[in-house]
Enzyme design. Structure first.
Site, PDB file in Angstrom:
ATOM      1  N   ASP A  20      70.516  12.610  67.238  1.00 16.58           N
ATOM      2  CA  ASP A  20      70.844  12.926  68.634  1.00 16.58           C
ATOM      3  C   ASP A  20      71.546  11.758  69.326  1.00 16.58           C
ATOM      4  OD1 ASP A  20      69.319  15.314  68.211  1.00 16.58           O
ATOM      5  OD2 ASP A  20      67.485  14.213  68.705  1.00 16.58           O
ATOM      6  N   GLU A 182      71.562  23.817  73.030  1.00 10.75           N
ATOM      7  CA  GLU A 182      70.850  22.615  73.497  1.00 10.75           C
ATOM      8  C   GLU A 182      71.784  21.423  73.472  1.00 10.75           C
ATOM      9  OE1 GLU A 182      67.724  22.485  70.587  1.00 10.75           O
ATOM     10  OE2 GLU A 182      69.049  21.803  68.999  1.00 10.75           O
TER      11      GLU A 182
HETATM   12  C1  6LW Z   1      66.741  17.691  70.164  1.00 16.51           C
HETATM   13  C2  6LW Z   1      67.650  18.815  70.075  1.00 16.51           C
HETATM   14  C3  6LW Z   1      67.935  18.725  68.662  1.00 16.51           C
HETATM   15  O1  6LW Z   1      66.092  17.548  71.374  1.00 16.51           O
HETATM   16  O2  6LW Z   1      66.778  18.482  68.034  1.00 16.51           O
HETATM   17  O3  6LW Z   1      69.455  18.543  66.982  1.00 16.51           O
HETATM   18  C4  6LW Z   1      65.865  18.071  69.014  1.00 16.51           C
HETATM   19  N1  6LW Z   1      69.102  18.718  68.188  1.00 16.51           N
HETATM   20  O4  6LW Z   1      68.775  18.743  70.849  1.00 16.51           O
HETATM   21  C5  6LW Z   1      65.076  16.940  68.505  1.00 16.51           C
HETATM   22  O5  6LW Z   1      65.942  15.960  67.990  1.00 16.51           O
END
Ligand code: 6LW
Length: 522
Positions: A20, A182
């Site tokens: 991330d 996300e």
């Molecule tokens: C993070 C989300 C994700 O908050 O995995 O790969 C979660 N993306 O955006 C934990 O890293």
């Protein structure tokens, strides 16, 4: 314009568990942060002048008041952070999922000190900040994954001095329809608002998509050729690319940092990655219609063209050797959760790391006496010199290769049936086996070692003055995310435990070595 010193660079730019990533530029300097989950200190922060070579300069969350990991389950804790710089201040915004609260900290210097948390009345995960030219500041994040609201990306205006929201929370984009929209970041580029997100889940379906609008709250128009980065269903040593952040260079070029994984190059037996989700870099190019694409039409490789990046030949900046001669731990080291007071010291026995084991063991989701550094290379050798003279049944101290409390292997000194023994143990889920135990009547300073290749760890010990004894081995795949679950990668850790009670003796580690060049010696 100056010519780059090297025309190629290699991915990942941060090997090992560094997921991330979020990046910002201040003049000619770049700063980058990554998630840290249940490890402490939290949110490592790195500096670079060329986007390729990164040196860790600290952590954003270094105190219990900034990061309380009491009772934190493995792979909860700190999720995706965002790093931004505005008017002389650095801001790092993130979620502590141990208690589920969003907050930011700020600092005048990226090395710290970072402020106490500014807690936000903002649900969801993956919060991001955008400082608009008109002075407005937006918080953008994911919502809906816990069920109360529609799944997608939400936004509001925020006062960055107080953290109070200045507008209602508004739904702005659902993404393109894949699962888990996300990791959003908002940018204003060439007069338009661009909303970059991750979709498809952080596993093999991961991708990056983008939408744009004339207004910060939309309506957002999805890029007709989304996703702009993904390795889903392709045959590549790099998989699961997604969760990106963009940065513009002084020359007007754009680059993306993002996470990806490298399943171990093992023939047959499916894909398994044990090094965690790592940080990658790729150029961003813009179409004549004003849409960006990352890498070569959304794909990236291990060797990439540096284009105009001023890539220099910098020395390796991660920890290779620690003599424990300083009063402070190298930034590469982490504790599991907040360390228990008095559980470690570099000053009680100067020149040695002292760990004092408690009742807590490596099998507990708790603060075992432990310091670890990430495994960053498939092939590597680690070793440490240990002096440990326990007198109580069950006390042990040693070297572990650790994914989480249910998946780890270790070689250690342990007091069993009235004798000090070298033990080799493996825990794989509900299977738990002490594979070997033999009396150790040698002098202090036993050397414990692990040699890793992509498929196997070999454990050995050396009695001072004697040759190395190979003692056991274990598969890397059984410690992979595909088997062990979670969001993290493997650590090599030094640890001590009384296995149910406080240790009578301290464990003294004289030095630690990590050799990424190693060819298997045994
Ligand atoms: C993070 C989300 C994700 O908050 O995995 O790969 C979660 N993306 O955006 C934990 O890293």
């Amino acid at each position: 314009m100056f010519a780059p010193l090297s025309s190629k660079y290699s991915n990942p730019i941060l090997p090992g568990f560094y997921p991330d990533p979020s990046v910002c530029r201040v003049g000619a300097d770049f700063y980058l942060v990554t998630s840290s989950f249940h490890y402490f200190p939290g949110v490592p922060i790195f500096h670079s002048r060329d986007l390729v070579h990164w040196r860790q300069i600290g952590h954003c969350l270094t105190s219990r008041s900034q990061l309380n990991l009491d009772g934190c389950k493995s792979s909860l804790g700190i999720f995706a952070p965002t790093l931004r710089f505005h008017k002389g201040l650095f801001y790092m915004i993130t979620t502590n999922t141990n208690g589920f609260r969003n907050f930011y900290v700020w600092a005048k210097q990226p090395e710290g000190p970072w402020s106490e948390p500014v807690w936000l009345d903002w649900p969801g995960i993956d919060p991001s900040l955008f400082f608009d030219e008109d002075g407005r500041v937006y918080i953008t994040g994911n919502g809906g994954f816990l069920g109360d609201e529609a799944l997608g990306i939400y936004q509001a205006e925020i006062n960055p001095e107080t953290g109070s929201l200045l507008s209602e929370r508004r739904f702005i984009w659902a993404g393109t329809g894949a699962k888990a929209p996300e990791g959003p970041h908002l940018y204003k580029i060439h007069g338009k608002y661009y909303l970059l997100i991750a979709e498809g889940g952080t596993e093999y379906g991961h991708m990056v998509t983008i939408a744009r609008s004339d207004h910060p709250y939309g309506p957002y128009e999805s890029h007709p050729f989304n996703p702009i980065l993904t390795h889903r269903s392709i045959d590549s040593p790099i998989q699961a690319t997604g969760h990106a952040d963009l940065v513009e260079l002084e020359d007007g070029s754009w680059w993306a940092v993002f996470l990806g994984i490298r399943p171990a190059p093992v023939q047959f037996g499916g894909l398994h990655h044990h090094l965690g989700r790592e940080t990658f870099l790729a150029p961003v190019t813009w179409s004549t219609e004003g849409w960006p694409v990352i890498g070569e039409r959304g794909r990236v490789s291990e060797m990439m063209d540096a284009r105009s990046l001023p890539v220099t030949a910098e020395p390796i900046s991660y920890l290779l050797e620690d003599e424990f001669n300083l009063n402070q731990l190298d930034f590469s080291w982490n504790f599991l959760r907040n360390p228990e007071e008095g559980s470690w010291s570099l000053t009680e026995n100067p020149g040695q790391l002292m760990l004092k084991g408690s009742a807590v063991t490596l099998d507990d989701a708790d603060s075992v006496a432990f310091i670890g550094r990430r495994q960053q290379h498939f092939c590597c050798a680690v070793s440490t010199s240990l002096s440990f003279n326990p007198t109580l049944e069950g006390e042990e101290a040693g070297l572990t290769v650790y994914m989480n409390e249910k998946f780890h292997y270790e070689i250690a000194l342990s007091y069993r049936e009235g004798k000090r023994k070298v033990i080799f143990r493996r825990r794989v889920g509900s299977l738990w086996k002490l594979e070997r135990e033999e009396e150790y009547d040698g002098p202090d300073g036993i050397i414990l070692s692990i040699d890793a290749d992509p498929s196997r760890y070999i454990f050995s010990y050396t009695r001072p003055g004697r040759t190395q004894t190979a003692y056991g081995s274990g598969e890397c795949s059984l410690l992979s995310t595909e088997v062990a679950g979670g969001f993290t990668g493997v650590y090599f850790g030094l640890y001590a435990t009384g296995n149910g009670r406080k240790c009578s003796a301290p464990a003294l580690f004289d030095w630690f070595r990590y050799n990424p060049e190693s060819q298997r010696r045994i």
